[in-house]
Design a protein around this motif. Structure first.
Motif, PDB file in Angstrom:
ATOM      1  N   ASP A 144       0.826  -1.205   0.000  1.00  0.00           N
ATOM      2  CA  ASP A 144       0.000   0.000   0.000  1.00  0.00           C
ATOM      3  C   ASP A 144       0.862   1.259   0.000  1.00  0.00           C
ATOM      4  O   ASP A 144       0.350   2.361  -0.124  1.00  0.00           O
ATOM      5  CB  ASP A 144      -0.934   0.010   1.208  1.00  0.00           C
ATOM      6  N   ARG A 145       2.168   1.112   0.076  1.00  0.00           N
ATOM      7  CA  ARG A 145       3.065   2.267   0.174  1.00  0.00           C
ATOM      8  C   ARG A 145       3.364   2.863  -1.204  1.00  0.00           C
ATOM      9  O   ARG A 145       3.349   2.151  -2.214  1.00  0.00           O
ATOM     10  CB  ARG A 145       4.378   1.874   0.853  1.00  0.00           C
ATOM     11  N   CYS A 146       3.657   4.154  -1.212  1.00  0.00           N
ATOM     12  CA  CYS A 146       4.017   4.821  -2.466  1.00  0.00           C
ATOM     13  C   CYS A 146       5.062   5.890  -2.170  1.00  0.00           C
ATOM     14  O   CYS A 146       5.101   6.454  -1.069  1.00  0.00           O
ATOM     15  CB  CYS A 146       2.780   5.451  -3.116  1.00  0.00           C
ATOM     16  N   ASN A 147       5.920   6.167  -3.163  1.00  0.00           N
ATOM     17  CA  ASN A 147       6.963   7.174  -2.996  1.00  0.00           C
ATOM     18  C   ASN A 147       6.626   8.488  -3.702  1.00  0.00           C
ATOM     19  O   ASN A 147       7.471   9.369  -3.805  1.00  0.00           O
ATOM     20  CB  ASN A 147       8.322   6.644  -3.466  1.00  0.00           C
ATOM     21  N   LEU A 148       5.399   8.617  -4.219  1.00  0.00           N
ATOM     22  CA  LEU A 148       4.883   9.891  -4.701  1.00  0.00           C
ATOM     23  C   LEU A 148       3.704  10.299  -3.818  1.00  0.00           C
ATOM     24  O   LEU A 148       3.193   9.492  -3.044  1.00  0.00           O
ATOM     25  CB  LEU A 148       4.453   9.794  -6.171  1.00  0.00           C
ATOM     26  N   ARG A 149       3.266  11.541  -3.971  1.00  0.00           N
ATOM     27  CA  ARG A 149       2.150  12.057  -3.178  1.00  0.00           C
ATOM     28  C   ARG A 149       1.188  12.803  -4.107  1.00  0.00           C
ATOM     29  O   ARG A 149       0.960  14.001  -3.964  1.00  0.00           O
ATOM     30  CB  ARG A 149       2.655  12.997  -2.067  1.00  0.00           C
ATOM     31  N   CYS A 150       0.624  12.084  -5.066  1.00  0.00           N
ATOM     32  CA  CYS A 150      -0.237  12.711  -6.063  1.00  0.00           C
ATOM     33  C   CYS A 150      -1.420  13.406  -5.387  1.00  0.00           C
ATOM     34  O   CYS A 150      -2.056  12.847  -4.486  1.00  0.00           O
ATOM     35  CB  CYS A 150      -0.728  11.681  -7.065  1.00  0.00           C
ATOM     36  N   THR A 151      -1.719  14.602  -5.830  1.00  0.00           N
ATOM     37  CA  THR A 151      -2.713  15.432  -5.165  1.00  0.00           C
ATOM     38  C   THR A 151      -4.098  14.812  -5.168  1.00  0.00           C
ATOM     39  O   THR A 151      -4.882  15.046  -4.247  1.00  0.00           O
ATOM     40  CB  THR A 151      -2.776  16.813  -5.825  1.00  0.00           C
ATOM     41  N   TYR A 152      -4.440  14.030  -6.203  1.00  0.00           N
ATOM     42  CA  TYR A 152      -5.767  13.427  -6.287  1.00  0.00           C
ATOM     43  C   TYR A 152      -5.838  12.083  -5.569  1.00  0.00           C
ATOM     44  O   TYR A 152      -6.887  11.453  -5.527  1.00  0.00           O
ATOM     45  CB  TYR A 152      -6.182  13.244  -7.748  1.00  0.00           C
ATOM     46  N   CYS A 153      -4.715  11.650  -4.988  1.00  0.00           N
ATOM     47  CA  CYS A 153      -4.649  10.306  -4.412  1.00  0.00           C
ATOM     48  C   CYS A 153      -4.468  10.312  -2.897  1.00  0.00           C
ATOM     49  O   CYS A 153      -5.045   9.467  -2.210  1.00  0.00           O
ATOM     50  CB  CYS A 153      -3.505   9.524  -5.066  1.00  0.00           C
ATOM     51  N   MET A 154      -3.659  11.243  -2.387  1.00  0.00           N
ATOM     52  CA  MET A 154      -3.375  11.229  -0.951  1.00  0.00           C
ATOM     53  C   MET A 154      -2.904  12.601  -0.488  1.00  0.00           C
ATOM     54  O   MET A 154      -2.490  13.428  -1.306  1.00  0.00           O
ATOM     55  CB  MET A 154      -2.329  10.168  -0.608  1.00  0.00           C
ATOM     56  N   PRO A 155      -2.966  12.850   0.815  1.00  0.00           N
ATOM     57  CA  PRO A 155      -2.470  14.132   1.331  1.00  0.00           C
ATOM     58  C   PRO A 155      -0.949  14.215   1.240  1.00  0.00           C
ATOM     59  O   PRO A 155      -0.264  13.211   1.048  1.00  0.00           O
ATOM     60  CB  PRO A 155      -2.939  14.128   2.794  1.00  0.00           C
ATOM     61  N   ALA A 156      -0.429  15.416   1.400  1.00  0.00           N
ATOM     62  CA  ALA A 156       1.013  15.644   1.257  1.00  0.00           C
ATOM     63  C   ALA A 156       1.829  14.830   2.241  1.00  0.00           C
ATOM     64  O   ALA A 156       2.946  14.399   1.930  1.00  0.00           O
ATOM     65  CB  ALA A 156       1.320  17.129   1.420  1.00  0.00           C
ATOM     66  N   GLN A 157       1.301  14.604   3.428  1.00  0.00           N
ATOM     67  CA  GLN A 157       2.048  13.851   4.440  1.00  0.00           C
ATOM     68  C   GLN A 157       1.945  12.352   4.258  1.00  0.00           C
ATOM     69  O   GLN A 157       2.552  11.582   5.012  1.00  0.00           O
ATOM     70  CB  GLN A 157       1.562  14.219   5.847  1.00  0.00           C
ATOM     71  N   GLY A 158       1.214  11.895   3.236  1.00  0.00           N
ATOM     72  CA  GLY A 158       1.057  10.457   3.018  1.00  0.00           C
ATOM     73  C   GLY A 158      -0.092   9.900   3.835  1.00  0.00           C
ATOM     74  O   GLY A 158      -0.907  10.634   4.396  1.00  0.00           O
ATOM     75  N   LEU A 159      -0.161   8.579   3.891  1.00  0.00           N
ATOM     76  CA  LEU A 159      -1.225   7.884   4.600  1.00  0.00           C
ATOM     77  C   LEU A 159      -0.638   7.023   5.713  1.00  0.00           C
ATOM     78  O   LEU A 159       0.589   6.862   5.804  1.00  0.00           O
ATOM     79  CB  LEU A 159      -2.020   7.006   3.625  1.00  0.00           C
ATOM     80  N   GLN A 160      -1.473   6.476   6.522  1.00  0.00           N
ATOM     81  CA  GLN A 160      -1.017   5.528   7.536  1.00  0.00           C
ATOM     82  C   GLN A 160      -0.896   4.154   6.884  1.00  0.00           C
ATOM     83  O   GLN A 160      -1.879   3.506   6.569  1.00  0.00           O
ATOM     84  CB  GLN A 160      -2.010   5.474   8.712  1.00  0.00           C
ATOM     85  N   TRP A 161       0.354   3.728   6.667  1.00  0.00           N
ATOM     86  CA  TRP A 161       0.584   2.492   5.925  1.00  0.00           C
ATOM     87  C   TRP A 161       0.289   1.275   6.799  1.00  0.00           C
ATOM     88  O   TRP A 161       0.338   1.334   8.028  1.00  0.00           O
ATOM     89  CB  TRP A 161       2.035   2.431   5.440  1.00  0.00           C
ATOM     90  N   LEU A 162       0.030   0.164   6.127  1.00  0.00           N
ATOM     91  CA  LEU A 162      -0.143  -1.095   6.842  1.00  0.00           C
ATOM     92  C   LEU A 162       1.161  -1.494   7.525  1.00  0.00           C
ATOM     93  O   LEU A 162       2.244  -1.312   6.952  1.00  0.00           O
ATOM     94  CB  LEU A 162      -0.544  -2.206   5.860  1.00  0.00           C
TER      95      LEU A 162
END
Length: 326
Positions: free
Chosen positions: A46-64
């Protein structure tokens, strides 16, 4: 504002899932609408190294937590069940960003060793943002990966950095070059269409993809990001995308949806648009919101923590843990 249409037919009166084998496991994945699954989307992180504006907030998400992610052995076992016992013919590895898994080559190799009931290798594809792909493309191809889809919403460096919150376009292009050199073809590019930039961005992106020999697929903005962040006003529908492209000078001829794939395709005639010559090619639109294809969809998804998800824009089924199947 684009209009949405119903995504599923009325329930048929005929039988649902196919009869189970002697051990209780069905021989096909057939849902209550009579759709048989042939295509499995297997999320491996579920992790990603980008922070696309339409996908997630700038600080990222709470990963599994890492222990909750499917292991290589578990992913292999689920792939084996899907291909050898349930009739799946195509597997797409997704994320998050799947290149963040250090064992990706091992996963691909294990899945490519499987055989369908017809004795064929399953088609194995990867959806990725392309970062670091040049370092791994040859190994992935040798392991059995057939092709890649690269997520790129713009080929303008500043625009790309604004969308992804990362100044990494040059690295993505290096990754694509590595994929082409390794023989991972055709290169397909996924781009999310957004209202504020579609008129400027879409024609330029299509022209450049045609010149580079890439197959562009526009994707309508779907409600897949953080809760409460999606609005129907953010959706650029297929009709608007086509109107913008034709207005920019592209000559398009409808092809349809070959093999029930998500993208509806149009042939693009060779010509001139946005001030430059371009060769002939194709462009696709995945119109999941304004022209949904759920009635004949043959795809399902397993999440990175092992839940089977039946997806549509009107319903997400209660997730089912699969690892108890042998």
């Amino acid at each position: 504002m684009p209009t949405t249409r119903p995504v599923l037919p009325e329930l048929p009166e005929g039988p649902g899932p196919s009869a189970p084998a002697a051990d209780g496991v069905p021989q096909q994945l057939v849902d209550r609408y009579g759709r048989t699954v042939r295509d499995l989307r297997l999320s491996i992180t579920d992790r990603c190294n980008l922070r696309c504006t339409y996908c997630m907030p700038a600080q990222g998400l709470q990963w599994l937590p890492t222990p909750d992610l499917l292991t290589t052995a578990e992913l292999t076992r689920l792939g084996r069940i899907a291909v050898e016992r349930l009739g799946v013919e195509r597997i797409r590895l997704t994320g998050g960003e799947p290149l963040l898994r250090r064992d990706l080559e091992e996963i691909v190799g294990a899945l490519s060793a499987l055989r369908t009931s017809a004795g064929a290798k399953p088609d194995i594809a990867l959806t990725t943002n392309g970062l670091g792909l040049e370092k791994r493309a040859a190994g992935l191809r040798a392991a059995g990966l057939d092709r890649v889809n690269i997520s790129i919403d713009s080929l303008d460096p500043q625009d790309y950095a604004a969308i992804t919150r990362r100044d990494r376009l040059a690295d993505v292009l290096t990754g694509i070059a590595g994929a082409q050199e390794a023989g991972l073809a055709p290169i397909k590019v996924n781009a999310v269409a957004v209202p504020t930039t579609v008129e400027e961005r879409a024609p330029r992106l299509l022209a450049e993809c045609l010149r580079r020999g890439w197959q562009l697929r526009f994707i309508e903005h779907m409600p897949l990001g953080p809760r409460e962040t999606w609005s129907s006003q953010d959706v650029v529908g297929v009709d608007q995308i086509l109107e913008v492209l034709r207005g920019a000078g592209f000559t398009l001829t409808e092809v349809g949806r070959p093999d029930r794939r998500p993208a509806a395709l149009w042939r693009v005639a060779a010509g001139s648009a946005v001030g430059q010559e371009h060769p002939a090619g194709t462009v696709g639109v995945i119109a999941s919101v304004t022209a949904p294809f759920c009635s004949d969809c043959d795809r399902t998804r397993i999440t990175a923590d092992g839940r089977l998800m039946t997806l549509s824009l009107i319903h997400i089924s209660e997730p089912t843990r699969l690892l108890s199947i042998s």
